[in-house]
Design a protein around this motif. Structure first.
Motif, mmCIF file in Angstrom:
data_model
loop_
_atom_site.group_PDB
_atom_site.id
_atom_site.type_symbol
_atom_site.label_atom_id
_atom_site.label_comp_id
_atom_site.label_asym_id
_atom_site.label_seq_id
_atom_site.Cartn_x
_atom_site.Cartn_y
_atom_site.Cartn_z
ATOM 1 N N GLY A 1 -6.553 21.807 -5.819
ATOM 2 C CA GLY A 1 -6.688 20.536 -5.122
ATOM 3 C C GLY A 1 -7.819 19.711 -5.705
ATOM 4 N N PRO A 2 -7.873 18.423 -5.377
ATOM 5 C CA PRO A 2 -8.871 17.524 -5.959
ATOM 6 C C PRO A 2 -10.216 17.517 -5.258
ATOM 7 N N LEU A 3 -10.349 18.220 -4.134
ATOM 8 C CA LEU A 3 -11.588 18.195 -3.350
ATOM 9 C C LEU A 3 -12.170 19.595 -3.203
ATOM 10 N N THR A 4 -13.485 19.645 -3.032
ATOM 11 C CA THR A 4 -14.138 20.885 -2.629
ATOM 12 C C THR A 4 -14.455 20.758 -1.149
ATOM 13 N N VAL A 5 -13.960 21.677 -0.331
ATOM 14 C CA VAL A 5 -14.120 21.600 1.118
ATOM 15 C C VAL A 5 -14.739 22.889 1.633
ATOM 16 N N VAL A 6 -15.164 22.864 2.888
ATOM 17 C CA VAL A 6 -15.705 24.070 3.516
ATOM 18 C C VAL A 6 -14.633 25.159 3.507
ATOM 19 N N GLY A 7 -15.015 26.342 3.066
ATOM 20 C CA GLY A 7 -14.080 27.444 2.943
ATOM 21 C C GLY A 7 -13.648 27.703 1.515
ATOM 22 N N ASP A 8 -13.914 26.766 0.606
ATOM 23 C CA ASP A 8 -13.562 26.954 -0.796
ATOM 24 C C ASP A 8 -14.556 27.893 -1.483
ATOM 25 N N CYS A 9 -14.075 28.555 -2.528
ATOM 26 C CA CYS A 9 -14.921 29.424 -3.339
ATOM 27 C C CYS A 9 -15.068 28.835 -4.735
ATOM 28 N N VAL A 10 -16.208 29.086 -5.344
ATOM 29 C CA VAL A 10 -16.488 28.576 -6.681
ATOM 30 C C VAL A 10 -17.086 29.681 -7.534
ATOM 31 N N TYR A 11 -17.069 29.473 -8.843
ATOM 32 C CA TYR A 11 -17.741 30.375 -9.772
ATOM 33 C C TYR A 11 -18.581 29.531 -10.719
ATOM 34 N N MET A 12 -19.587 30.127 -11.329
ATOM 35 C CA MET A 12 -20.463 29.415 -12.239
ATOM 36 C C MET A 12 -19.830 29.406 -13.623
ATOM 37 N N GLU A 13 -19.347 28.242 -14.052
ATOM 38 C CA GLU A 13 -18.733 28.136 -15.369
ATOM 39 C C GLU A 13 -19.796 28.181 -16.471
ATOM 40 N N THR B 1 -5.706 17.267 1.173
ATOM 41 C CA THR B 1 -5.016 16.692 0.021
ATOM 42 C C THR B 1 -4.754 17.742 -1.047
ATOM 43 N N ASP B 2 -3.510 17.815 -1.539
ATOM 44 C CA ASP B 2 -3.152 18.750 -2.608
ATOM 45 C C ASP B 2 -3.319 18.144 -3.992
ATOM 46 N N PHE B 3 -3.041 16.839 -4.114
ATOM 47 C CA PHE B 3 -3.236 16.158 -5.388
ATOM 48 C C PHE B 3 -3.331 14.659 -5.136
ATOM 49 N N VAL B 4 -3.761 13.918 -6.153
ATOM 50 C CA VAL B 4 -3.962 12.478 -6.029
ATOM 51 C C VAL B 4 -3.106 11.758 -7.057
ATOM 52 N N LEU B 5 -2.404 10.723 -6.606
ATOM 53 C CA LEU B 5 -1.650 9.858 -7.510
ATOM 54 C C LEU B 5 -2.430 8.567 -7.713
ATOM 55 N N HIS B 6 -2.692 8.229 -8.958
ATOM 56 C CA HIS B 6 -3.392 6.989 -9.274
ATOM 57 C C HIS B 6 -2.370 5.909 -9.610
ATOM 58 N N ILE B 7 -2.404 4.814 -8.854
ATOM 59 C CA ILE B 7 -1.435 3.739 -9.002
ATOM 60 C C ILE B 7 -2.026 2.657 -9.906
ATOM 61 N N THR B 8 -1.367 2.378 -10.993
ATOM 62 C CA THR B 8 -1.829 1.338 -11.915
ATOM 63 C C THR B 8 -1.345 -0.028 -11.436
ATOM 64 N N ALA B 9 -2.217 -1.025 -11.545
ATOM 65 C CA ALA B 9 -1.867 -2.371 -11.094
ATOM 66 C C ALA B 9 -0.688 -2.918 -11.876
ATOM 67 N N VAL B 10 0.225 -3.589 -11.157
ATOM 68 C CA VAL B 10 1.377 -4.251 -11.755
ATOM 69 C C VAL B 10 1.396 -5.692 -11.263
ATOM 70 N N ASP B 11 1.356 -6.628 -12.186
ATOM 71 C CA ASP B 11 1.411 -8.045 -11.837
ATOM 72 C C ASP B 11 2.768 -8.579 -12.267
ATOM 73 N N ALA B 12 3.651 -8.789 -11.271
ATOM 74 C CA ALA B 12 5.000 -9.263 -11.585
ATOM 75 C C ALA B 12 5.027 -10.751 -11.903
ATOM 76 N N GLY B 13 3.903 -11.448 -11.647
ATOM 77 C CA GLY B 13 3.835 -12.859 -11.960
ATOM 78 C C GLY B 13 4.572 -13.740 -10.991
ATOM 79 N N THR B 14 4.947 -13.197 -9.821
ATOM 80 C CA THR B 14 5.691 -13.999 -8.844
ATOM 81 C C THR B 14 4.890 -14.173 -7.557
ATOM 82 N N SER B 15 4.627 -13.074 -6.848
ATOM 83 C CA SER B 15 3.873 -13.157 -5.606
ATOM 84 C C SER B 15 3.172 -11.842 -5.357
ATOM 85 N N GLU B 16 2.243 -11.846 -4.399
ATOM 86 C CA GLU B 16 1.531 -10.630 -4.061
ATOM 87 C C GLU B 16 2.474 -9.562 -3.531
ATOM 88 N N THR B 17 3.532 -9.994 -2.857
ATOM 89 C CA THR B 17 4.493 -9.048 -2.301
ATOM 90 C C THR B 17 5.207 -8.273 -3.402
#
Length: 223
Positions: A151-163, A109-125
């Motif tokens: 990216g949003p995840l830390t995976v095997v092979g990633d490098c880090v530094y002590m902030e 994953t390169d980035f994450v999109l957060h979807i906000t709930a939308v209630d159209a007041g008609t149906s689940e569809t």
């Protein structure tokens, strides 16, 4: 407040114009000990008003469902045909509910999109529940790939530094970013005790294997 005004505005919009997502614009972060590195804020983006298709859920029956694509215009991400010139990223996985406590996105994953709930007041569809989409760029760069320093995840092979004490952040393994790499995640384990001998740092990576086993660079460990 901006969020309140946006919420009031959404109630007066038709569904196709009300769908929007929060895209997390931060580099991958990790935990060392008990402190988390602070995350920059998320950007609120609305569906492009000049791009009317598709309206509502896409061809999978879910807005930004797995296998669909998204494109970004001047102000927004929107679902578009993957074969169109507007497509910039593909949905690797789509989950309902908040990301915190939810399933982990795929490692690529390169980035994450957060979807906000939308209630159209008609149906689940016609409505869209809260959720998030795990996205991968259709073309390089791929900040989520191992060692790329983003990216949003830390995976095997990633490098880090002590902030600071107890807090680490991801950086590119090739030294091309502002902070030089200090440790590299060599493996993942369920518990610290399961990390191999010689592990210098334990990094929280989340998901089913919540511990990253990292080795210090510069002591026989090559990036």
């Amino acid at each position: 407040m901006f969020v309140r005004r946006l919420g009031e505005e959404m109630r007066h919009r038709a569904l196709p114009e009300a769908l929007f997502a929060f895209t997390v614009l931060y580099g991958s972060w990790a935990l060392a000990g008990c402190q988390a590195a602070g995350r920059p804020g998320a950007e609120a983006v609305t569906q492009q008003e000049e791009t009317r298709a598709p309206a509502g859920p896409g061809r999978t029956g879910v807005f930004l469902g797995q296998g669909t694509c998204a494109g970004r215009g001047r102000t927004a991400f929107t679902e578009v045909d993957c074969a169109s010139g507007q497509a910039t990223a593909a949905v690797l996985a789509r989950y309902y509910g908040p990301q915190s406590g939810g399933p982990r996105c795929p490692g690529e994953t390169d980035f994450v999109l957060h979807i906000t709930a939308v209630d159209a007041g008609t149906s689940e569809t016609d409505s869209v529940p809260e959720g998030y989409a795990c996205m991968r760029n259709l073309l390089p760069p791929h900040p989520g790939d191992p060692g790329m320093g983003g990216g949003p995840l830390t995976v095997v092979g990633d490098c880090v530094y002590m902030e600071r004490h107890g807090v680490v952040k991801e950086t590119a393994c090739d030294g091309s970013q502002e902070h030089a790499p200090e440790y590299r995640v060599r493996s993942e384990a369920l518990r610290r005790a399961d990390c191999p001998a010689g592990t210098d740092l334990y990094v929280q990576v989340g998901g089913g294997t919540p511990v990253g086993c990292a080795r210090r660079l510069g002591t026989g460990e090559e990036p």
